[in-house]
Design a protein around this motif. Structure first.
Motif, mmCIF file in Angstrom:
data_model
loop_
_atom_site.group_PDB
_atom_site.id
_atom_site.type_symbol
_atom_site.label_atom_id
_atom_site.label_comp_id
_atom_site.label_asym_id
_atom_site.label_seq_id
_atom_site.Cartn_x
_atom_site.Cartn_y
_atom_site.Cartn_z
ATOM 1 N N ASP A 40 9.843 27.773 45.396
ATOM 2 C CA ASP A 40 10.583 26.686 44.755
ATOM 3 C C ASP A 40 11.207 25.708 45.746
ATOM 4 O O ASP A 40 11.800 24.700 45.331
ATOM 5 N N THR A 145 24.013 18.731 43.537
ATOM 6 C CA THR A 145 22.594 18.479 43.779
ATOM 7 C C THR A 145 22.412 17.819 45.144
ATOM 8 O O THR A 145 23.035 16.791 45.424
ATOM 9 N N SER A 151 12.958 14.799 45.893
ATOM 10 C CA SER A 151 13.143 16.195 45.500
ATOM 11 C C SER A 151 14.615 16.585 45.590
ATOM 12 O O SER A 151 15.454 15.817 46.067
ATOM 13 N N ARG A 152 14.901 17.826 45.150
ATOM 14 C CA ARG A 152 16.289 18.277 45.158
ATOM 15 C C ARG A 152 16.350 19.800 45.283
ATOM 16 O O ARG A 152 15.403 20.519 44.958
ATOM 17 N N ILE A 154 19.636 22.773 44.440
ATOM 18 C CA ILE A 154 20.915 22.827 43.723
ATOM 19 C C ILE A 154 21.786 23.931 44.306
ATOM 20 O O ILE A 154 21.315 25.057 44.521
ATOM 21 N N SER A 176 16.891 24.995 35.552
ATOM 22 C CA SER A 176 15.457 25.196 35.383
ATOM 23 C C SER A 176 14.950 26.268 36.341
ATOM 24 O O SER A 176 15.350 26.301 37.509
ATOM 25 N N ASP A 179 13.662 24.852 39.684
ATOM 26 C CA ASP A 179 14.551 24.349 40.729
ATOM 27 C C ASP A 179 14.777 25.415 41.792
ATOM 28 O O ASP A 179 14.777 26.621 41.491
#
Length: 273
Positions: A40, A145, A151-152, A154, A176, A179
């Protein structure tokens, strides 16, 4: 008698050499590095570095001189982001000085933290206001974030992980599964006691690595309901979620460390594509 004296000398030498084995930074035991690969992690975050510190307990054995050394050490590591795990102080009179000094740590993506049990017991407002004044955000069951290109990742910060009646639903719950989520909590026990869905990595402190251990293998006293299981290093919850527990920086109760060196954790993210 000569044999006994010789044996005692060898033991003292062993303690001396082991106690200094990882001392590579002035006022700090070590920098402990991890490469963390996960599917991820976005491609744009490949190689992204996170410095993690916890349990400063300023001032304890962690003095003003060592605080300055910590800031210098982290800045030399050039992390992209700094995360902090709480238990910042050993007295409200030290909070402003600590916050001001921590603000000298410069990272491209800033500094985020959570609170520890000491911080809920005293100086809570002082710490929150001091951190805010110096551009550091404290996450109280909140998300932040971190964005890079398109993109990111968290950061989910846990509020008082010892009060499960109030905080027994993880802040990662509604995120999600796609993420990449780092759950930041003061104690590693939270990750075992509470479902933490969608969390890919947990960062915690609180244990001090036992603070005093037998050759780094066993801690007679450790503040965890799970004994040695979450004492230090990379561990996993029953659900298989990885948890990195730092030895922390300062000391509590007794101003001593033995085979549990203070440390900065440096994590390098690796994207699996």
């Amino acid at each position: 008698m000569k044999r006994i004296v010789w044996l005692c000398s060898c033991v003292l030498l062993l303690f001396s050499s082991c106690a200094t084995l990882n001392v590579t930074h002035p006022g700090l035991g070590r920098v402990k590095k991890y490469d963390f690969a996960h599917k991820d992690v976005p491609a744009s975050f490949n190689g992204f570095t996170i410095a993690f510190i916890s349990d400063l307990h300023y001032k304890s054995k962690f003095t003003e001189k060592r605080l300055r050394g910590l800031v210098k050490t982290i800045n030399k590591l050039h992390p992209d982001l700094l995360l902090m795990g709480g238990d910042y102080q050993e007295g409200c009179q030290f909070v402003n000085e600590l916050c001001a000094c921590l603000s000298e740590i410069k990272t491209p993506y800033g500094t985020l933290g959570v609170m520890g049990n000491n911080d809920y017991e005293r100086c809570y407002d002082d710490i929150v206001n001091g951190m805010r004044t110096h551009g550091i955000r404290i996450l109280e069951h909140e998300l932040d974030t971190v964005r890079k290109e398109n993109s990111r990742i968290i950061i989910a910060g846990v509020r008082n992980p010892f009060d499960l009646q109030a905080n027994g639903v993880s802040p990662s719950t509604n995120l999600s599964p796609d993420d990449f989520v780092i759950l930041l909590t003061h104690t590693p026990d939270y990750a075992e006691q509470v479902p933490i869905p969608n969390s890919d990595l947990v960062l915690a402190g609180h244990t001090h690595g036992g603070q005093v251990t037998l050759f780094g293998l066993y801690a007679p006293v450790i503040p965890s309901a799970y004994g040695q299981r979450f004492r230090s290093g990379l561990r996993h919850t029953t659900a298989g979620i990885p948890v990195i527990i730092t030895n922390g920086i300062g000391t509590s109760r007794k101003s001593v460390r033995l085979f549990a060196p203070s440390e900065v954790v440096l994590i390098r993210l690796i994207a699996l594509q």
